[in-house]
Design a protein around this motif. Structure first.
Motif, PDB file in Angstrom:
ATOM      1  N   THR A  85       0.824  -1.204   0.000  1.00 37.74           N
ATOM      2  CA  THR A  85       0.000   0.000   0.000  1.00 37.74           C
ATOM      3  C   THR A  85       0.859   1.255   0.000  1.00 37.74           C
ATOM      4  OG1 THR A  85      -1.750  -1.169   1.206  1.00 37.74           O
ATOM      5  CG2 THR A  85      -1.817   1.240   1.219  1.00 37.74           C
ATOM      6  N   GLY A  86       1.918   1.263   0.786  1.00 37.05           N
ATOM      7  CA  GLY A  86       2.801   2.431   0.844  1.00 37.05           C
ATOM      8  C   GLY A  86       3.474   2.722  -0.487  1.00 37.05           C
ATOM      9  N   LEU A  87       4.066   1.694  -1.108  1.00 39.56           N
ATOM     10  CA  LEU A  87       4.736   1.884  -2.393  1.00 39.56           C
ATOM     11  C   LEU A  87       3.746   2.286  -3.484  1.00 39.56           C
ATOM     12  CD1 LEU A  87       7.263  -1.114  -2.446  1.00 39.56           C
ATOM     13  CD2 LEU A  87       7.778   1.302  -2.109  1.00 39.56           C
ATOM     14  N   ALA A  88       2.580   1.638  -3.490  1.00 42.45           N
ATOM     15  CA  ALA A  88       1.579   1.951  -4.507  1.00 42.45           C
ATOM     16  C   ALA A  88       1.080   3.387  -4.374  1.00 42.45           C
ATOM     17  CB  ALA A  88       0.411   0.974  -4.415  1.00 42.45           C
ATOM     18  N   LEU A  89       0.923   3.867  -3.144  1.00 40.58           N
ATOM     19  CA  LEU A  89       0.489   5.247  -2.945  1.00 40.58           C
ATOM     20  C   LEU A  89       1.513   6.229  -3.501  1.00 40.58           C
ATOM     21  CD1 LEU A  89      -1.134   5.436   0.608  1.00 40.58           C
ATOM     22  CD2 LEU A  89      -2.224   5.869  -1.596  1.00 40.58           C
ATOM     23  N   VAL A  90       2.780   5.958  -3.254  1.00 40.02           N
ATOM     24  CA  VAL A  90       3.832   6.842  -3.771  1.00 40.02           C
ATOM     25  C   VAL A  90       3.800   6.871  -5.294  1.00 40.02           C
ATOM     26  CG1 VAL A  90       6.319   7.187  -3.951  1.00 40.02           C
ATOM     27  CG2 VAL A  90       5.316   6.540  -1.758  1.00 40.02           C
ATOM     28  N   VAL A  91       3.777   5.695  -5.909  1.00 41.23           N
ATOM     29  CA  VAL A  91       3.815   5.614  -7.374  1.00 41.23           C
ATOM     30  C   VAL A  91       2.558   6.203  -7.999  1.00 41.23           C
ATOM     31  CG1 VAL A  91       3.855   4.012  -9.324  1.00 41.23           C
ATOM     32  CG2 VAL A  91       5.360   3.618  -7.368  1.00 41.23           C
ATOM     33  N   ASN A  92       1.390   5.823  -7.473  1.00 39.85           N
ATOM     34  CA  ASN A  92       0.135   6.244  -8.093  1.00 39.85           C
ATOM     35  C   ASN A  92      -0.149   7.731  -7.902  1.00 39.85           C
ATOM     36  OD1 ASN A  92      -0.353   3.648  -8.988  1.00 39.85           O
ATOM     37  ND2 ASN A  92      -1.541   3.090  -7.197  1.00 39.85           N
ATOM     38  N   THR A  93       0.172   8.275  -6.727  1.00 39.14           N
ATOM     39  CA  THR A  93      -0.068   9.711  -6.511  1.00 39.14           C
ATOM     40  C   THR A  93       0.857  10.570  -7.367  1.00 39.14           C
ATOM     41  OG1 THR A  93       1.392   9.602  -4.560  1.00 39.14           O
ATOM     42  CG2 THR A  93      -0.993   9.500  -4.173  1.00 39.14           C
ATOM     43  N   ILE A  94       2.112  10.155  -7.513  1.00 37.25           N
ATOM     44  CA  ILE A  94       3.038  10.920  -8.362  1.00 37.25           C
ATOM     45  C   ILE A  94       2.591  10.864  -9.817  1.00 37.25           C
ATOM     46  CG2 ILE A  94       5.397  10.984  -9.255  1.00 37.25           C
ATOM     47  CD1 ILE A  94       6.365  10.134  -6.512  1.00 37.25           C
ATOM     48  N   ALA A  95       2.191   9.677 -10.279  1.00 38.98           N
ATOM     49  CA  ALA A  95       1.709   9.542 -11.659  1.00 38.98           C
ATOM     50  C   ALA A  95       0.449  10.375 -11.868  1.00 38.98           C
ATOM     51  CB  ALA A  95       1.431   8.070 -11.976  1.00 38.98           C
ATOM     52  N   ALA A  96      -0.458  10.339 -10.900  1.00 43.69           N
ATOM     53  CA  ALA A  96      -1.700  11.106 -11.024  1.00 43.69           C
ATOM     54  C   ALA A  96      -1.426  12.609 -11.036  1.00 43.69           C
ATOM     55  CB  ALA A  96      -2.644  10.748  -9.877  1.00 43.69           C
ATOM     56  N   TYR A  97      -0.473  13.051 -10.249  1.00 44.86           N
ATOM     57  CA  TYR A  97      -0.136  14.481 -10.225  1.00 44.86           C
ATOM     58  C   TYR A  97       0.353  14.939 -11.592  1.00 44.86           C
ATOM     59  CZ  TYR A  97       2.415  18.783  -9.223  1.00 44.86           C
ATOM     60  OH  TYR A  97       2.887  20.076  -9.251  1.00 44.86           O
ATOM     61  N   ALA A  98       1.230  14.135 -12.200  1.00 46.37           N
ATOM     62  CA  ALA A  98       1.750  14.506 -13.518  1.00 46.37           C
ATOM     63  C   ALA A  98       0.645  14.484 -14.574  1.00 46.37           C
ATOM     64  CB  ALA A  98       2.874  13.556 -13.913  1.00 46.37           C
ATOM     65  N   LEU A  99      -0.206  13.462 -14.540  1.00 46.76           N
ATOM     66  CA  LEU A  99      -1.260  13.335 -15.546  1.00 46.76           C
ATOM     67  C   LEU A  99      -2.394  14.331 -15.347  1.00 46.76           C
ATOM     68  CD1 LEU A  99      -1.472   9.444 -15.752  1.00 46.76           C
ATOM     69  CD2 LEU A  99      -0.434  10.994 -17.409  1.00 46.76           C
ATOM     70  N   SER A 100      -2.459  14.959 -14.190  1.00 48.81           N
ATOM     71  CA  SER A 100      -3.517  15.948 -13.948  1.00 48.81           C
ATOM     72  C   SER A 100      -3.197  17.295 -14.576  1.00 48.81           C
ATOM     73  CB  SER A 100      -3.729  16.132 -12.437  1.00 48.81           C
ATOM     74  OG  SER A 100      -2.587  16.717 -11.824  1.00 48.81           O
ATOM     75  N   LYS A 101      -1.981  17.469 -15.079  1.00 47.03           N
ATOM     76  CA  LYS A 101      -1.590  18.740 -15.690  1.00 47.03           C
ATOM     77  C   LYS A 101      -2.098  18.844 -17.126  1.00 47.03           C
ATOM     78  CE  LYS A 101       0.497  19.693 -11.956  1.00 47.03           C
ATOM     79  NZ  LYS A 101      -0.171  20.612 -11.018  1.00 47.03           N
ATOM     80  N   GLU A 102      -2.286  20.055 -17.605  1.00 47.25           N
ATOM     81  CA  GLU A 102      -2.688  20.259 -18.983  1.00 47.25           C
ATOM     82  C   GLU A 102      -1.532  19.934 -19.925  1.00 47.25           C
ATOM     83  OE1 GLU A 102      -2.867  22.503 -16.611  1.00 47.25           O
ATOM     84  OE2 GLU A 102      -4.986  22.951 -16.270  1.00 47.25           O
ATOM     85  N   THR A 103      -1.869  19.745 -21.195  1.00 50.42           N
ATOM     86  CA  THR A 103      -0.842  19.380 -22.179  1.00 50.42           C
ATOM     87  C   THR A 103       0.186  20.498 -22.382  1.00 50.42           C
ATOM     88  OG1 THR A 103      -2.372  20.131 -23.910  1.00 50.42           O
ATOM     89  CG2 THR A 103      -2.312  17.770 -23.434  1.00 50.42           C
ATOM     90  N   ARG A 104      -0.194  21.737 -22.088  1.00 47.62           N
ATOM     91  CA  ARG A 104       0.782  22.831 -22.228  1.00 47.62           C
ATOM     92  C   ARG A 104       1.857  22.753 -21.161  1.00 47.62           C
ATOM     93  NH1 ARG A 104      -0.157  26.855 -18.589  1.00 47.62           N
ATOM     94  NH2 ARG A 104      -2.156  26.798 -17.458  1.00 47.62           N
ATOM     95  N   VAL A 105       1.551  22.096 -20.053  1.00 47.81           N
ATOM     96  CA  VAL A 105       2.529  21.907 -18.984  1.00 47.81           C
ATOM     97  C   VAL A 105       3.261  20.579 -19.150  1.00 47.81           C
ATOM     98  CG1 VAL A 105       2.854  21.725 -16.483  1.00 47.81           C
ATOM     99  CG2 VAL A 105       1.142  23.302 -17.408  1.00 47.81           C
ATOM    100  N   PHE A 106       2.507  19.538 -19.480  1.00 46.55           N
ATOM    101  CA  PHE A 106       3.081  18.207 -19.669  1.00 46.55           C
ATOM    102  C   PHE A 106       2.658  17.722 -21.057  1.00 46.55           C
ATOM    103  CE2 PHE A 106       2.863  13.512 -18.207  1.00 46.55           C
ATOM    104  CZ  PHE A 106       4.107  13.273 -18.767  1.00 46.55           C
ATOM    105  N   ARG A 107       3.508  17.945 -22.042  1.00 48.85           N
ATOM    106  CA  ARG A 107       3.147  17.724 -23.436  1.00 48.85           C
ATOM    107  C   ARG A 107       2.811  16.258 -23.748  1.00 48.85           C
ATOM    108  NH1 ARG A 107       7.432  21.572 -26.839  1.00 48.85           N
ATOM    109  NH2 ARG A 107       6.767  23.549 -25.890  1.00 48.85           N
ATOM    110  N   ALA A 108       3.477  15.333 -23.088  1.00 44.69           N
ATOM    111  CA  ALA A 108       3.251  13.910 -23.374  1.00 44.69           C
ATOM    112  C   ALA A 108       2.127  13.329 -22.528  1.00 44.69           C
ATOM    113  CB  ALA A 108       4.538  13.127 -23.137  1.00 44.69           C
ATOM    114  N   ARG A 109       1.328  14.187 -21.907  1.00 44.36           N
ATOM    115  CA  ARG A 109       0.282  13.721 -20.992  1.00 44.36           C
ATOM    116  C   ARG A 109      -0.670  12.745 -21.660  1.00 44.36           C
ATOM    117  NH1 ARG A 109      -4.949  14.904 -20.520  1.00 44.36           N
ATOM    118  NH2 ARG A 109      -5.943  14.614 -18.471  1.00 44.36           N
ATOM    119  N   ASN A 110      -1.206  13.099 -22.817  1.00 44.83           N
ATOM    120  CA  ASN A 110      -2.196  12.245 -23.478  1.00 44.83           C
ATOM    121  C   ASN A 110      -1.612  10.900 -23.887  1.00 44.83           C
ATOM    122  OD1 ASN A 110      -4.175  14.190 -23.217  1.00 44.83           O
ATOM    123  ND2 ASN A 110      -3.754  15.113 -25.218  1.00 44.83           N
ATOM    124  N   ILE A 111      -0.361  10.889 -24.282  1.00 42.66           N
ATOM    125  CA  ILE A 111       0.287   9.628 -24.671  1.00 42.66           C
ATOM    126  C   ILE A 111       0.366   8.689 -23.472  1.00 42.66           C
ATOM    127  CG2 ILE A 111       2.420   8.585 -25.512  1.00 42.66           C
ATOM    128  CD1 ILE A 111       2.944  11.152 -27.079  1.00 42.66           C
TER     129      ILE A 111
END
Length: 290
Positions: A85-111
């Motif tokens: 649970t601890g490792l999954a929370l770290v990985v999933n929250t970081i991934a979700a934070y990056a994917l929550s940004k718009e494409t102008r901030v994170f260009r490869a978001r949609n990919i």
């Protein structure tokens, strides 16, 4: 007022009665299991135990905690649940934070987002997964139970949708004060995302605690089996070889199994009430996309 109308009152009464009956149907089997585990062998084997224990005794619990295999499996499940649970929370929250940004901030978001979503629809299957764990040298280790399910796309989607509801003013204020993405994530996003994090944590904890199939596939030594796999071998496969022969000879198998099932269910029953108040908020907000 609408809530005082007769149709609404009828609906409220029906709804309360229905939910009460449904709750009892969920709780009574567990309660009956507890009564069987507290009863003597003869009435338990004869099926005489209903709502009260007959020949009250704690012998089944005493013998269960004296069983080294059961205790080792219990500890493996605790390790797996906490670490997984601890490792999954770290990985999933970081991934979700990056994917929550718009494409102008994170260009490869949609990919990346489509890459994650596709894994929800298609998977390599059981045999490629087994070969991968084998080639990585993870067979018969705790990591074999944790790493394959480390990234949960459904949880990432809940998290990223929740992160999108965080006011942009907070993030912009942090950037103006000189904070980077990591500091903003830790000091701004995580504190205001407790409901969805608690909800996702509950999903992960229940999943790790109740998972038994991966233990059958990846674990070879009986002392390294997680508790769910240990219980599956005893209850479903009726393999009593992992129990102390003295226990099997002196006590009813039904009382032993009842005590072990109740003990295995108890940790989740104790944790859930503390996270339940976040559950509805986390699900509703995290499931709604702007």
């Amino acid at each position: 007022m609408y809530h005082k109308t007769i149709p609404y009152r009828v609906f409220s009464i029906f709804n309360n009665v229905f939910l009460t009956i449904l709750s009892l149907l969920c709780l009574l089997p567990l309660y009956h299991l507890l009564m069987v585990s507290l009863s003597a062998s003869a009435p338990a084997n004869a099926g005489l135990v209903t709502f009260w224990p007959i020949g009250f005794t704690l012998e089944a619990y005493s013998k269960t905690f004296d069983n080294a295999n059961f205790l080792s499996s219990l500890w493996v499940s605790v390790e797996r649940t906490v670490l997984g649970t601890g490792l999954a929370l770290v990985v999933n929250t970081i991934a979700a934070y990056a994917l929550s940004k718009e494409t102008r901030v994170f260009r490869a978001r949609n990919i990346y987002l489509w890459y994650f979503v596709i894994t929800m629809l298609f998977s390599g299957g059981l045999i490629p997964g087994y070969i991968l764990i084998l080639k990585l040298g993870l067979m018969n280790t705790l990591l074999a139970l944790i790493l394959p399910g480390l990234v949960a796309v459904f949880n990432i989607i809940l998290l990223l949708n929740f992160f999108r509801t965080v006011p942009k003013d907070l993030e912009e204020a942090a950037f103006i004060d000189g904070a980077g993405h990591l500091q903003t994530f830790i000091k701004i996003y995580l504190p205001v995302s407790i409901p969805v994090i608690a909800t996702v944590s509950l999903f992960m904890m229940v999943g790790h605690w109740n998972s038994y199939f991966d233990g059958i596939i990846y674990i070879r030594d009986s002392e390294k089996l997680p508790l769910a796999t240990f219980m599956q071998t005893i209850i479903v496969q009726a393999d009593m070889s992992k129990l102390d022969p003295e226990v099997v000879a002196n006590l009813s198998q039904r009382t032993i199994r009842a005590s072990q099932i109740f003990i295995s269910a108890l940790p989740i029953l104790l944790v859930y009430p503390f996270l339940q108040r976040y559950f509805v908020t986390g699900i509703v907000v995290g499931a709604v996309k702007e």
